[in-house]
Each structure stands twice: as C-alpha cells, then as structure tokens.
Write a protein that holds these residues in place. Structure first.
Motif, PDB file in Angstrom:
ATOM      1  N   ALA A  42       0.834  -1.202   0.000  1.00  0.00           N
ATOM      2  CA  ALA A  42       0.000   0.000   0.000  1.00  0.00           C
ATOM      3  C   ALA A  42       0.871   1.255   0.000  1.00  0.00           C
ATOM      4  N   GLN A  43       1.930   1.221   0.790  1.00  0.00           N
ATOM      5  CA  GLN A  43       2.850   2.357   0.818  1.00  0.00           C
ATOM      6  C   GLN A  43       3.572   2.510  -0.522  1.00  0.00           C
ATOM      7  N   GLN A  46       1.172   3.980  -3.146  1.00  0.00           N
ATOM      8  CA  GLN A  46       0.956   5.397  -2.872  1.00  0.00           C
ATOM      9  C   GLN A  46       2.177   6.222  -3.272  1.00  0.00           C
ATOM     10  N   LEU A 260      -7.183   9.200  -5.314  1.00  0.00           N
ATOM     11  CA  LEU A 260      -6.484   7.986  -4.899  1.00  0.00           C
ATOM     12  C   LEU A 260      -5.340   8.206  -3.926  1.00  0.00           C
ATOM     13  N   CYS A 262      -3.296   9.541  -0.615  1.00  0.00           N
ATOM     14  CA  CYS A 262      -3.529   9.908   0.784  1.00  0.00           C
ATOM     15  C   CYS A 262      -2.637  11.082   1.180  1.00  0.00           C
ATOM     16  N   ASP A 276      -7.715  12.354  11.278  1.00  0.00           N
ATOM     17  CA  ASP A 276      -7.425  12.166   9.859  1.00  0.00           C
ATOM     18  C   ASP A 276      -6.115  11.404   9.671  1.00  0.00           C
ATOM     19  N   GLU A 279      -6.713   7.694  10.218  1.00  0.00           N
ATOM     20  CA  GLU A 279      -7.363   7.078   9.053  1.00  0.00           C
ATOM     21  C   GLU A 279      -6.365   6.854   7.919  1.00  0.00           C
ATOM     22  N   THR A 280      -5.458   7.812   7.716  1.00  0.00           N
ATOM     23  CA  THR A 280      -4.443   7.647   6.676  1.00  0.00           C
ATOM     24  C   THR A 280      -3.516   6.489   7.009  1.00  0.00           C
ATOM     25  N   LYS A 282      -4.198   3.877   8.749  1.00  0.00           N
ATOM     26  CA  LYS A 282      -4.934   2.630   8.538  1.00  0.00           C
ATOM     27  C   LYS A 282      -4.957   2.234   7.065  1.00  0.00           C
ATOM     28  N   CYS A 283      -5.004   3.250   6.198  1.00  0.00           N
ATOM     29  CA  CYS A 283      -5.057   2.963   4.753  1.00  0.00           C
ATOM     30  C   CYS A 283      -3.726   2.440   4.220  1.00  0.00           C
ATOM     31  N   ILE A 284      -2.620   2.949   4.758  1.00  0.00           N
ATOM     32  CA  ILE A 284      -1.315   2.576   4.200  1.00  0.00           C
ATOM     33  C   ILE A 284      -0.607   1.503   5.007  1.00  0.00           C
ATOM     34  N   VAL A 287      -1.980  -4.916   5.774  1.00  0.00           N
ATOM     35  CA  VAL A 287      -3.208  -5.522   6.304  1.00  0.00           C
ATOM     36  C   VAL A 287      -2.908  -6.681   7.230  1.00  0.00           C
TER      37      VAL A 287
END
Length: 530
Positions: A42-43, A46, A260, A262, A276, A279-280, A282-284, A287
C-alpha cells in the motif's frame, strides 16, 4: 547521530535540557514507523503514484528543446556569386527566395513566427519565462504545502494548473502570448517536484525513505525520455501537437491524485488533525503484517500532543523560522548555493544541445538516458553514500567535463569527444541533484521541510533562468560560452557543501526545537573532543 531518542537519554548536567514536551514522549518518526511497519505494498503504490508526477514535470521542463528548436534549411538558388547561398551562409543575409526550411514552417515557433533573425533575447524568452515562472511560483507557493493546503492538495492543484496552461499553450498566436503561457506553466509546476518528493518520503519508514525518493527521479527520467520519442513521431506536424498530447495525460493524472492519493500522516499530526492522520495510517499500513507494532487508536496517538505547536503558524512562518535560526539559515544558504550551480548545468545543458554538431533527437535521448544510471546508482547506493563527499565529487566532475567541452577547437579529436564530455557532465549533475534533494530532506525538520526543499529547488531553477539565453548565444560561437560558464559555476558552488553536517543514517526531526537540540548536542560533543 542515528536517532533523537537515544540522544535524549544520554544527556548529562553539562548539556542543555531538551524541550520539556519531548522528554518522555516518543518521536513522531518512531511512532509512525511503529504504526505502519517497515514497508508494504500500500505504501509502495501510494509512493509510486505520487512520484509519477515527475514524469509530466519533466515533459514541460524540456519541451522547448523541440518546440523552440531552430529548424534545418537548404538553399533553393545555387550560383557562383560571392554572396551566394551555401551551407555556411547566414540566412538573415540571403534573399527570401534563396533558401527554404527543410520541413513545414509550423514544426517550430522559430519558423512559424519568423524568428530566425531575432536576437537570442527573443528566441530564448519562452524558456526563460518558464523558469522565471518556476522561480516566482516556488517563492509564492513554497509554504502552502507546509501550512494550509498540505502535500496532497498542493500536488493536485499544481498538476491541474500545469495541464490547463499547457493545453492553452497549443493555441498561442505569437511569441508574446506563448511566453506568457509558458510563464504560467512554470508558475504552476513550481511545487510539483517538492510536494511529490516530500509526500512520498513521508509515507514510508526511515529505511526506505532514500529509495522511495529516487522513484521520483526515475519517473522524471522516463518523462524526459518520452519527449524525443513524441517529438520524433510528430516531427512533421505542428509544434502545437507536443503541448496538446502532453496536457491531456497530465489532466487525467491530476484527477487520479485527487481521488487515490492519501495525505501525509506526518503533516496531519503536525497540524493537529490526529483523527485524519489515524485514518491515513490505517489505509497505508500492511493488512496482515507482523511488522505493525502498535494499535492505531486515538489513545495511542495522544502522546503526540506536542506537535500542536506548529498548527498556529501563518503562511510564511516556516521561512521566518529558517531565517531566524542561525543553524537553519546556514544550512539553507549552503544548499541554495549548491542548487544554483547544479541547476545551471542540469537545465542548461539540454537546452544548449542545439549548438553541438550532433543530431538533436539523438543527443536529447542520450542525455535522458544518462539520467537512468544516475537514478539507479542513487537508488541502490544512497544508504551507503556520504552526502557531503558525494555532492562535492559529482559537482567537481561535472564542472571539469563541462569545461573540457570548450576545448573542442584545439584539436579535431575534441570535436568528436565533445558530446562525450557533455554527457558525463550532465550525468554527474544528475547524481549531484538527486543526492542534494535527499540531503535537504534530512537536514530540515518536518514543520519546515517542504518549505526548505521548495526554496532549494527554486535556487536550482534560478540557475536555469539564465541558461536559455546562454544556450541561444552559444549558437553563435559553437557552444564555447555556455559550457565554459556551466563548468565554472557548478565547480565553485559545489564547494559550499563543506559547510553542511553529514546526515547519512540519521533520524529526521519534526520540530525546530528538536533539531536545534541535536545541533547543540553535536556542538558540545565537538567541544569535548577539542
């Protein structure tokens, strides 16, 4: 110095106390790494999406090499008269019916607007206007990514404005409108590289920061390399097609960034937007990774309340902080001087290729390809490179090779070797540029990092402002003037690196007080040894 936390635990009574708010709290750098782990897909995605903005940045930076090129011509009347037309003639002194362009007039602005006999100030105006726009845009927009807009929004707006101004450039009707639109394009793209570089490196952990930064250099190389391919494919078409077909992909990319990408969790924390930021993260964060060592909750992040101090800054407080603190001003002045010398060569040499006795498409391709090994070397060896020695060696090598290009008239062999010296000089400047940008990231804390990097990039651009005029004047003397000036300037400016501290392997700070404390500790350590 490796990290701030060990330093804080090793202070003694003879040394100044660290800022009280930091004393029992983890650093933001280490806390984010505990949250997101070392590195994940994910990182990577991005960081790659952000870094790809450099692709479009490169296209607009060097597009005038082809759009503003002086076309080749041929004689249409051959006589035995003393002033008759031949390959060595000055077309400004020939009758209109004695010569003609090899291709249609609309392939270049020079032929379409009859600028073949204009001064170098006029023919170099569009490229200079672009770099002046970059300079003013960088100064005007430098702190927006650190203050109100943030890294992501700054990148989105810059790409959007650049794509629209590039699109309208294709409808220019004269050199003056064309120059104004090039100025606007330069103004718009001024912060693209800075925002992309800072955002991509703030999305990953410390160990991958240098390599992720190099991704942007790769994308810039690909964008630069795409130009001769697009120009050669459309060599029989209008120069306007270059601007049209480079504006549409940039517009689509800016839309992708908006939806798309972050925002930097570091910037969100420093601005006090902790929810915020969570949340960022958690996205990057990976998992199903065991490298994530901390839960992403508000209670865990609450220890970072000291970062709130920077949320009250106004637009230019970052620049004010850089100027008022002696250690920051000293670092900023040195990297700006180095950047100016590098920019003179980095932007000037591709623009001066028209003065060489070499195929323009091939020479631009070779220059673009030389950026690829430079990026590879930086990517694989940045963790092992001493920043100070690397910058000094690369700038010195670039200066020597650039100056050697001037000697082509001494012996016939120099004419054949000139393109080789030019490529080595440009290659060395690319290496120095990449290391300098990463060096700058490591020299300044989070609260002013984007502003400092933007100012340094504007110093690089300032070196490019004078390059188009030098390149245009070089056509009259075989390239002696620009390459000689390039070599002297980058060689002298590179020496300022001795004024900077080494940063390899050192953790980055988040506030000015934290960085100043490190500087004080380092000075005391030097004093103890003396």
């Amino acid at each position: 110095m490796a990290d701030s936390t060990p330093l804080l635990s090793e202070t003694n009574s003879a040394e100044p106390e660290p800022p009280v708010l930091h004393k029992h709290l983890p650093s933001l750098d280490s806390t984010i790494e505990r949250c997101i782990g070392d590195f994940g897909w994910a990182q990577f995605l991005q960081a790659f999406l952000v870094a790809f903005s450099w692709f479009f940045d490169a296209q607009q930076t060097f597009i005038t090499v082809f759009a503003d090129a002086v076309p080749t011509w041929h004689c249409t009347l051959l006589t035995e008269q003393p002033n008759s037309c031949n390959s060595a003639s000055n077309i400004c002194q020939l009758p209109q019916n004695a010569w003609a362009w090899d291709r249609a007039k609309h392939t270049s602005i020079i032929s379409e607007w009859n600028l073949d006999c204009s001064s170098s100030l006029i023919t170099g105006l569009p490229a200079s206007a672009f770099f002046i726009g970059c300079l003013i845009g960088g100064l005007a927009l430098a702190t927006l990514a650190d203050t109100s807009l943030g890294r992501k929004n700054m990148l989105f707006l810059s790409c959007l404005m650049m794509s629209l101004s590039t699109f309208f450039t294709s409808f220019s009707t004269n050199i003056w409108i064309y120059s104004v639109l090039r100025f606007i394009t330069g103004f718009a793209r001024a912060t693209i590289g800075t925002s992309a570089l800072v955002l991509s490196t703030e999305l990953v952990g410390r160990r991958w920061r240098g390599r992720v930064a190099v991704m942007g250099f790769f994308c810039f190389t690909l964008g630069f390399l795409s130009l001769p391919a697009i120009a050669y494919t459309h060599r029989a078409h209008s120069w306007r097609t270059l601007y049209f077909w480079t504006s549409i992909p940039t517009l689509l990319y800016s839309i992708m960034v908006h939806f798309l990408v972050c925002e930097s969790p570091r910037w969100l924390f420093v601005r006090g937007r902790k929810e915020d930021a969570i949340e960022t993260l958690k996205c990057i964060a990976p998992v199903n990774s065991t490298t994530t060592k901390a839960p992403l909750t508000s209670s865990f992040i609450s220890s970072l309340s000291f970062e709130q101090e920077t949320s009250k800054v106004d637009l230019y407080s970052a620049i004010d902080a850089l100027v008022k603190r002696k250690w920051a001003f000293r670092r900023l002045s040195a990297v700006m001087a180095i950047g100016y010398g590098i920019g003179m060569v980095y932007y000037g040499m591709p623009l001066a290729l028209g003065s060489l006795e070499f195929n323009l498409y091939l020479s631009v391709t070779l220059n673009a390809l030389s950026e690829l090994p430079a990026s590879l070397i930086t990517f694989f060896f940045i963790d092992k490179m001493n920043r100070k020695i690397s910058v000094l060696v690369f700038t010195s090598l670039s200066g020597v090779c650039s100056f050697m290009s001037v000697l082509k008239g001494i012996h016939p062999i120099w004419t054949r070797l000139q393109i080789g010296f030019e490529l080595v000089s440009f290659f060395s400047a690319c290496l120095a540029f990449g290391v300098l940008l990463i060096f700058t990231i490591e020299l300044f804390p989070t609260c002013v990092r984007n502003s400092a990097l933007s100012i340094v990039r504007q110093a690089v651009v300032l070196g490019g402002v004078f390059s188009p005029m030098l390149a245009a004047s070089g056509r009259a003397n075989g390239g002696v003037l620009p390459y000689g000036v390039f070599g002297v300037v980058i060689g002298v400016c590179g020496c300022f690196v001795v004024c900077l501290p080494e940063t390899r392997g050192r953790g980055i700070c988040d506030t000015m007080d934290e960085e100043e404390f490190k500087v004080t500790i380092a000075c005391n350590a030097v004093g103890d040894h003396v």
